[in-house]
Design a protein around this motif. Sequence first.
Motif, PDB file in Angstrom:
ATOM      1  N   PRO A  37      -9.898   4.701   0.128  1.00 44.34           N
ATOM      2  CA  PRO A  37     -10.144   5.367  -1.153  1.00 44.34           C
ATOM      3  C   PRO A  37     -10.754   4.379  -2.150  1.00 44.34           C
ATOM      4  O   PRO A  37     -10.282   3.247  -2.266  1.00 44.34           O
ATOM      5  CB  PRO A  37      -8.743   5.803  -1.609  1.00 44.34           C
ATOM      6  CG  PRO A  37      -7.900   5.777  -0.375  1.00 44.34           C
ATOM      7  CD  PRO A  37      -8.494   4.743   0.522  1.00 44.34           C
ATOM      8  N   ALA A  38     -11.795   4.805  -2.819  1.00 38.76           N
ATOM      9  CA  ALA A  38     -12.503   3.930  -3.765  1.00 38.76           C
ATOM     10  C   ALA A  38     -11.532   3.375  -4.817  1.00 38.76           C
ATOM     11  O   ALA A  38     -10.775   4.125  -5.424  1.00 38.76           O
ATOM     12  CB  ALA A  38     -13.625   4.695  -4.442  1.00 38.76           C
ATOM     13  N   GLY A  39     -11.543   2.054  -4.956  1.00 40.09           N
ATOM     14  CA  GLY A  39     -10.765   1.396  -5.980  1.00 40.09           C
ATOM     15  C   GLY A  39      -9.274   1.278  -5.727  1.00 40.09           C
ATOM     16  O   GLY A  39      -8.564   0.715  -6.544  1.00 40.09           O
ATOM     17  N   ARG A  40      -8.771   1.773  -4.593  1.00 41.72           N
ATOM     18  CA  ARG A  40      -7.329   1.717  -4.349  1.00 41.72           C
ATOM     19  C   ARG A  40      -6.858   0.327  -3.915  1.00 41.72           C
ATOM     20  O   ARG A  40      -5.776  -0.102  -4.286  1.00 41.72           O
ATOM     21  CB  ARG A  40      -6.923   2.749  -3.304  1.00 41.72           C
ATOM     22  CG  ARG A  40      -5.427   2.704  -3.041  1.00 41.72           C
ATOM     23  CD  ARG A  40      -4.896   3.907  -2.336  1.00 41.72           C
ATOM     24  NE  ARG A  40      -3.474   3.716  -2.084  1.00 41.72           N
ATOM     25  CZ  ARG A  40      -2.849   4.186  -1.029  1.00 41.72           C
ATOM     26  NH1 ARG A  40      -3.490   4.916  -0.157  1.00 41.72           N
ATOM     27  NH2 ARG A  40      -1.570   3.954  -0.856  1.00 41.72           N
ATOM     28  N   PHE A  41      -7.645  -0.346  -3.084  1.00 42.64           N
ATOM     29  CA  PHE A  41      -7.246  -1.646  -2.559  1.00 42.64           C
ATOM     30  C   PHE A  41      -8.240  -2.715  -3.008  1.00 42.64           C
ATOM     31  O   PHE A  41      -9.437  -2.543  -2.849  1.00 42.64           O
ATOM     32  CB  PHE A  41      -7.186  -1.621  -1.032  1.00 42.64           C
ATOM     33  CG  PHE A  41      -6.313  -0.535  -0.470  1.00 42.64           C
ATOM     34  CD1 PHE A  41      -4.943  -0.571  -0.631  1.00 42.64           C
ATOM     35  CD2 PHE A  41      -6.873   0.537   0.209  1.00 42.64           C
ATOM     36  CE1 PHE A  41      -4.137   0.430  -0.121  1.00 42.64           C
ATOM     37  CE2 PHE A  41      -6.073   1.537   0.726  1.00 42.64           C
ATOM     38  CZ  PHE A  41      -4.703   1.483   0.553  1.00 42.64           C
ATOM     39  N   ARG A  42      -7.725  -3.828  -3.526  1.00 43.98           N
ATOM     40  CA  ARG A  42      -8.602  -4.915  -3.962  1.00 43.98           C
ATOM     41  C   ARG A  42      -9.408  -5.457  -2.779  1.00 43.98           C
ATOM     42  O   ARG A  42     -10.599  -5.727  -2.885  1.00 43.98           O
ATOM     43  CB  ARG A  42      -7.767  -6.031  -4.610  1.00 43.98           C
ATOM     44  CG  ARG A  42      -8.623  -7.104  -5.269  1.00 43.98           C
ATOM     45  CD  ARG A  42      -7.794  -8.071  -6.101  1.00 43.98           C
ATOM     46  NE  ARG A  42      -6.818  -8.823  -5.354  1.00 43.98           N
ATOM     47  CZ  ARG A  42      -7.084  -9.923  -4.642  1.00 43.98           C
ATOM     48  NH1 ARG A  42      -8.305 -10.395  -4.588  1.00 43.98           N
ATOM     49  NH2 ARG A  42      -6.125 -10.550  -3.997  1.00 43.98           N
ATOM     50  N   VAL A  43      -8.753  -5.628  -1.640  1.00 45.18           N
ATOM     51  CA  VAL A  43      -9.402  -6.060  -0.396  1.00 45.18           C
ATOM     52  C   VAL A  43      -8.985  -5.044   0.673  1.00 45.18           C
ATOM     53  O   VAL A  43      -7.889  -5.155   1.230  1.00 45.18           O
ATOM     54  CB  VAL A  43      -8.954  -7.485   0.008  1.00 45.18           C
ATOM     55  CG1 VAL A  43      -9.644  -7.913   1.289  1.00 45.18           C
ATOM     56  CG2 VAL A  43      -9.206  -8.477  -1.110  1.00 45.18           C
ATOM     57  N   PRO A  44      -9.804  -4.036   0.967  1.00 48.46           N
ATOM     58  CA  PRO A  44      -9.372  -2.947   1.844  1.00 48.46           C
ATOM     59  C   PRO A  44      -9.052  -3.337   3.295  1.00 48.46           C
ATOM     60  O   PRO A  44      -8.270  -2.671   3.938  1.00 48.46           O
ATOM     61  CB  PRO A  44     -10.528  -1.959   1.818  1.00 48.46           C
ATOM     62  CG  PRO A  44     -11.480  -2.428   0.798  1.00 48.46           C
ATOM     63  CD  PRO A  44     -11.122  -3.816   0.413  1.00 48.46           C
ATOM     64  N   ASP A  45      -9.651  -4.431   3.803  1.00 46.24           N
ATOM     65  CA  ASP A  45      -9.429  -4.805   5.211  1.00 46.24           C
ATOM     66  C   ASP A  45      -9.576  -3.591   6.122  1.00 46.24           C
ATOM     67  O   ASP A  45      -8.665  -3.214   6.861  1.00 46.24           O
ATOM     68  CB  ASP A  45      -8.052  -5.446   5.409  1.00 46.24           C
ATOM     69  CG  ASP A  45      -7.915  -6.806   4.766  1.00 46.24           C
ATOM     70  OD1 ASP A  45      -8.941  -7.489   4.621  1.00 46.24           O
ATOM     71  OD2 ASP A  45      -6.783  -7.181   4.410  1.00 46.24           O
ATOM     72  N   GLU A  46     -10.742  -2.956   6.084  1.00 47.34           N
ATOM     73  CA  GLU A  46     -10.992  -1.733   6.848  1.00 47.34           C
ATOM     74  C   GLU A  46     -10.642  -1.857   8.328  1.00 47.34           C
ATOM     75  O   GLU A  46     -10.247  -0.896   8.968  1.00 47.34           O
ATOM     76  CB  GLU A  46     -12.461  -1.304   6.727  1.00 47.34           C
ATOM     77  CG  GLU A  46     -12.883  -0.879   5.357  1.00 47.34           C
ATOM     78  CD  GLU A  46     -13.468  -2.018   4.527  1.00 47.34           C
ATOM     79  OE1 GLU A  46     -13.273  -3.217   4.871  1.00 47.34           O
ATOM     80  OE2 GLU A  46     -14.109  -1.710   3.511  1.00 47.34           O
TER      81      GLU A  46
END
Length: 106
Positions: free
Chosen positions: A14-23
């Motif tokens: 989700p956009a902006g939810r995680f500072r570093v998403p680590d997809e």
Amino acid sequence: MAEHCHGAGEWEPPAGRFRVPDEWCNPPGRGAGARPTADAGSPLADALLWLNSPGSSNGQCTRGTPGPADPAYGVVTPAAGQWWPDQALERAKNAVPPLTPATATG
């Protein structure tokens, strides 16, 4: 063929939810993809395979938070390579194509 091979597809955080998403790190909501086979159905591919066992953790992901819990799951995820039963079940439930019950032979 590519969508069929990727199970539930790539995880879009989700956009902006995680500072570093680590997809790549234990992406939530994913499923096992096409079953490993030497019959890839394409002259451009020799085989289909899973690069990681569904249920094997990618590591303790914190997605840019101080941790220790992974905010996508709300739990501390297992170390890399450790078996994670909850993730294995998620990958099985979300498999594309769906998993079917094994049938006994003999």
